[in-house]
Structures are given as C-alpha cells and as structure tokens.
Design an enzyme around this catalytic site. Structure first.
Site, PDB file in Angstrom:
ATOM      1  N   ASP A  33     -23.353  58.864 -83.838  1.00  0.00           N
ATOM      2  CA  ASP A  33     -24.515  58.803 -84.809  1.00  0.00           C
ATOM      3  C   ASP A  33     -24.849  59.927 -85.473  1.00  0.00           C
ATOM      4  OD1 ASP A  33     -27.476  56.907 -84.244  1.00  0.00           O
ATOM      5  OD2 ASP A  33     -27.369  58.882 -85.417  1.00  0.00           O
ATOM      6  N   THR A 123     -28.486  41.532 -90.893  1.00  0.00           N
ATOM      7  CA  THR A 123     -30.035  41.220 -90.969  1.00  0.00           C
ATOM      8  C   THR A 123     -30.319  39.586 -91.799  1.00  0.00           C
ATOM      9  OG1 THR A 123     -32.014  41.518 -92.257  1.00  0.00           O
ATOM     10  CG2 THR A 123     -30.133  42.443 -92.891  1.00  0.00           C
ATOM     11  N   ASP A 124     -31.343  39.180 -91.329  1.00  0.00           N
ATOM     12  CA  ASP A 124     -31.639  37.525 -92.142  1.00  0.00           C
ATOM     13  C   ASP A 124     -31.938  37.903 -93.485  1.00  0.00           C
ATOM     14  OD1 ASP A 124     -34.070  38.740 -91.881  1.00  0.00           O
ATOM     15  OD2 ASP A 124     -35.040  37.237 -90.957  1.00  0.00           O
ATOM     16  N   GLU A 125     -32.215  39.252 -94.007  1.00  0.00           N
ATOM     17  CA  GLU A 125     -32.662  39.773 -95.354  1.00  0.00           C
ATOM     18  C   GLU A 125     -31.560  39.388 -96.411  1.00  0.00           C
ATOM     19  OE1 GLU A 125     -35.039  43.227 -95.726  1.00  0.00           O
ATOM     20  OE2 GLU A 125     -35.673  43.063 -93.785  1.00  0.00           O
ATOM     21  N   TYR A 150     -31.587  47.548 -99.825  1.00  0.00           N
ATOM     22  CA  TYR A 150     -30.940  47.426 -98.400  1.00  0.00           C
ATOM     23  C   TYR A 150     -30.155  46.275 -98.080  1.00  0.00           C
ATOM     24  CZ  TYR A 150     -31.666  46.282 -93.527  1.00  0.00           C
ATOM     25  OH  TYR A 150     -31.384  46.038 -92.244  1.00  0.00           O
ATOM     26  N   LYS A 154     -26.418  45.376 -97.055  1.00  0.00           N
ATOM     27  CA  LYS A 154     -26.098  44.843 -95.801  1.00  0.00           C
ATOM     28  C   LYS A 154     -25.048  43.500 -96.129  1.00  0.00           C
ATOM     29  CE  LYS A 154     -27.179  45.712 -92.210  1.00  0.00           C
ATOM     30  NZ  LYS A 154     -26.665  46.538 -91.016  1.00  0.00           N
ATOM     31  N   LYS A 189     -41.689  51.457 -89.781  1.00  0.00           N
ATOM     32  CA  LYS A 189     -41.664  49.734 -89.764  1.00  0.00           C
ATOM     33  C   LYS A 189     -42.999  49.511 -89.456  1.00  0.00           C
ATOM     34  CE  LYS A 189     -37.282  50.046 -90.935  1.00  0.00           C
ATOM     35  NZ  LYS A 189     -36.198  50.295 -89.943  1.00  0.00           N
ATOM     36  N   ASP A 273     -48.249  46.426-103.683  1.00  0.00           N
ATOM     37  CA  ASP A 273     -47.130  45.594-103.048  1.00  0.00           C
ATOM     38  C   ASP A 273     -46.070  46.226-103.195  1.00  0.00           C
ATOM     39  OD1 ASP A 273     -46.392  43.604-101.699  1.00  0.00           O
ATOM     40  OD2 ASP A 273     -46.767  42.086-103.137  1.00  0.00           O
TER      41      ASP A 273
END
Ligand code: NAD
Ligand code: TYD
Length: 335
Positions: A33, A123-125, A150, A154, A189, A273
């Site tokens: 890390d 990720t589902d993103e 991001y 990914k 987050k 937003d």
C-alpha cells in the site's frame, strides 16, 4: 497459501485482511500500500505483529517492487485504487496512474511470476447509470458506459484484466460490487460522512434533489463474497456482488441514519449537485448466488445499525482523519 493484497490499508482492503487472517490463520498476507490520504495502518493494528502478515510501503506502479513481491505469491487480490468519484472530478490524474497503469504493472508481474489467480476488485459504476423508478438492474452482459473519470479508469482496468486472460491465459477473476459501507470507511464517502457529521453536529451535505439511488453492500458481506470467489469461482469469470433488493434513495438513507441516531432533520443541507451524477445503481447478483451459493447475510437496517455503533465507539479513529489533510479537500468540495 500466500496472498499479495494491494491497497490493504484502505477501507475494504483492511476489512479483507482482518477477515482473511481470522478465517485462514495459516495463510500469509503481504499488504502492498502506498498510504495515500486513504490508507491508514491503524486499521490493521490488531494484526501488525502477526508473523503471517507483512506490510510493504510502496506503489503498485513500481514494476521492480511489484515484480519482486509477486515471486512465490499464489493469489493477488487487487484493491489498490483511487476510489472517490468527487476527487476524480477535481483531478483525474492519480486515477489514471494508479487505476490503469498500476493495474497494468500488477498484471505484468502476475504473468511473469505465474501467480495462480489474479482477483481484480471492481465496481458496478463501470456500467453507467440506470433510470430512476425503473426495474432495470446491472447484469453481467450490461454494456460498459462509465461516466466519471473514476469509473472510466476502473472500466479500463477491467478491460486490461480480461485482455491479459484472453491473450496470455492469465488466470483471473473479477468482481464488480456496489457501494460498500461499514467500519474503517474514510469519512468522505456518503454513509461514513453522514454518520460522522451527525456525531459532530455538523450539517449533512446532500447533492441535488437527494433522490439518487445506490445499492448498499455491507463490507463484511463483500469480504465473504471475495472468499467464495477465490475458493469456488471459475477462472476467467466475472461476479456481480450487491447488497439490496429494493431501491433506497440517498435522502431515505439519511432519514434512516437520523432516526437510528435520534436526531431531527435540521442538519440536512441540499448542496450543488455533482457533475455527471449517476442517477441510479442497482445490481443483479443472482448468478453469484446460484453459482457460488453466496448472498449477503446482513439486511441494510442491521448493517447500518452496526456501522453507526462502530463510528460511535471509534471516534478517535475518524476524528484524527477529519482534523488532517482531509480538511483541505472538504473545503474545496463543500466550500
Ligand atoms: P480506499 O480509497 O479506502 O483505499 C484504497 C487504498 O489503496 C488506500 O489504502 C491507498 O493508500 C491505496 N493506494 C492508492 N494508490 C495506490 C498505489 N498507487 N499503490 C499502492 N496502494 C495505493 O478504497 P476502498 O473503498 O477500500 O476500495 C477498494 C477497491 O474497491 C477499489 O479498487 C475500488 O475501486 C473498489 N470498490 C470500492 C467500492 C466502495 O464502495 N468503497 C465500491 C466498488 C468498488
Ligand atoms: P459516494 O459515497 O461518493 O459513492 P459513489 O459516488 O461512488 O456512488 O456517494 C454515494 C451517493 O451519495 C451518491 O449519489 C452521491 C451522494 N453524496 C451526497 O449526496 N453527498 C455527499 O456529500 C457525498 C459524498 C455523496
């Protein structure tokens, strides 16, 4: 078995290391890390003297280091990433470097040293966004359509992993999971930010109309899913991992937290937003259940209760973070 865990000082990685060493005390783990703002070795104090655990401070983009660490490793579990959408909107550069170049560097080392499994945490993103109030869910065959720097980084890393499988026969698995929450989550987050702000009596920033929807997954359930994928998953396969079956909007999440913490709604502040804000995520993990017999053990309400309790009982952990470098980012993001 010997595992190389990348990003093990972060939120999910540290939960995974604690989980794995408890579950499989004879296995050994090397944790690589870089200790960016999101890496925190305090998460791992309980295992730092465990002879089967070793921490290495370094960058996954450093091919020489990664190559030497990968020798004699059976499995790589790759968590290391820049992970916060809002930060990627402020500056995409570290996302490109770590999430894409870093993954490529690890893939090369995995291939060279013949690791038995490369498990990539995604990720589902990567699938983009779903319509509000629709019944649609992300499936294994949903097209990739990432919207933020991001999620685009990914998505790139997922493609690279599959390409190394197809082209060079690298034995890989991928899991695309939904939004995690639980102990040790950096308080930038949504859920960890809301809980810690309530504990500090600070306002709760909610983006736009607050009707955005995420699928929430308790981090312990996610660790169990990775365990099952490593033991029973098919090489070359992707698994979807989620926590909910019913939509819950961000504002409803806040109401539940306030209710559980016995606070009124006056702390809620609607703020500007997020640009390109994905409206709704929902993920269909039925194939993971039917193939691997995994499903989340926690209901959202139970997991939320546990998480609130953890943040109440571990105020030193997050207060140290909130008084540090995080403050500059917080000012830039919320004014
Ligand atoms: P995190 O930001 O809490 O932790 C990331 C860790 O990676 C940190 O310890 C950081 O120091 C380390 N790191 C960053 N750059 C590095 C580099 N170049 N070399 C070595 N280490 C580096 O992230 P997280 O929430 O624990 O997420 C872990 C993984 O799960 C990521 O790949 C993320 O994309 C994925 N994921 C997270 C969520 C979520 O809700 N948190 C959801 C879906 C997928
Ligand atoms: P986040 O935790 O950043 O995860 P992601 O963007 O990767 O899904 O945000 C979760 C949801 O909460 C998302 O719809 C954005 C929203 N949100 C707020 O309303 N206010 C905030 O301060 C943050 C950080 C997020």
């Amino acid at each position: 078995m010997k595992l190389l865990v990348t990003g093990g000082a972060g939120f999910i990685g540290s939960n995974f290391i604690l989980y794995w060493l408890k579950q499989y005390p004879n296995d050994s783990i090397v944790n690589l890390d870089l200790l960016t703002y999101a890496g925190n070795l305090e998460n791992l104090i309980s295992v730092e003297n465990n002879p089967n655990y070793e921490f290495v401070h370094g960058d996954i983009c450093n091919s020489q280091l990664v190559n030497s660490l990968t020798r004699n490793i059976d499995i790589i579990v790759h968590f290391a990433a820049e992970s916060h959408v809002d930060r990627s909107i402020q500056n995409a550069s570290p996302f490109i470097q770590t999430n894409i170049v870093g993954t490529y560097t690890l893939l090369e080392a995995a291939l060279k040293n013949k690791v038995k499994r490369f498990h990539h945490i995604s990720t589902d993103e990567v699938f983009g966004a779903l319509e509000l109030n629709s019944q649609d869910k992300f499936h294994l065959d949903s097209p990739y359509n990432p919207h933020s720097p991001y999620s685009a980084s990914k998505a790139s890393s997922d493609h690279l992993v599959r390409a190394y499988g197809t082209t060079y026969n690298l034995p890989y698995t991928i899991s695309n999971c939904s939004n995690n929450f639980g102990p040790y989550q950096f308080p930038e987050k949504f859920i960890s930010l809301v809980i810690t702000n309530v504990l500090e009596n600070k306002y709760i920033p909610i983006y736009g109309d607050g009707l955005y929807v995420r699928d929430w997954l308790y981090v312990e359930d996610h660790c169990e899913a990775i365990d099952v994928i490593l033991h029973k998953g098919k090489v070359g396969s992707t698994y979807l991992v989620g926590g909910l079956t019913k939509d819950i909007s961000n504002i409803e999440v806040i109401y539940q937290i306030l209710d559980e913490m016995k606070k009124d709604k006056t702390l809620i502040h609607f703020v500007k937003d997020r640009p390109g804000h994905d409206r709704r995520y929902a993920i269909d993990w039925s194939q993971t259940t039917s193939e691997l017999e995994w499903k989340p053990k926690h209901s959202f309400a139970d997991a939320l209760q546990k998480t609130i309790l953890w943040y109440k009982n571990n105020q030193e952990w997050w207060k140290r973070i909130k008084t540090g470098a995080y403050l500059n980012y917080y000012k830039q993001q919320y004014g």
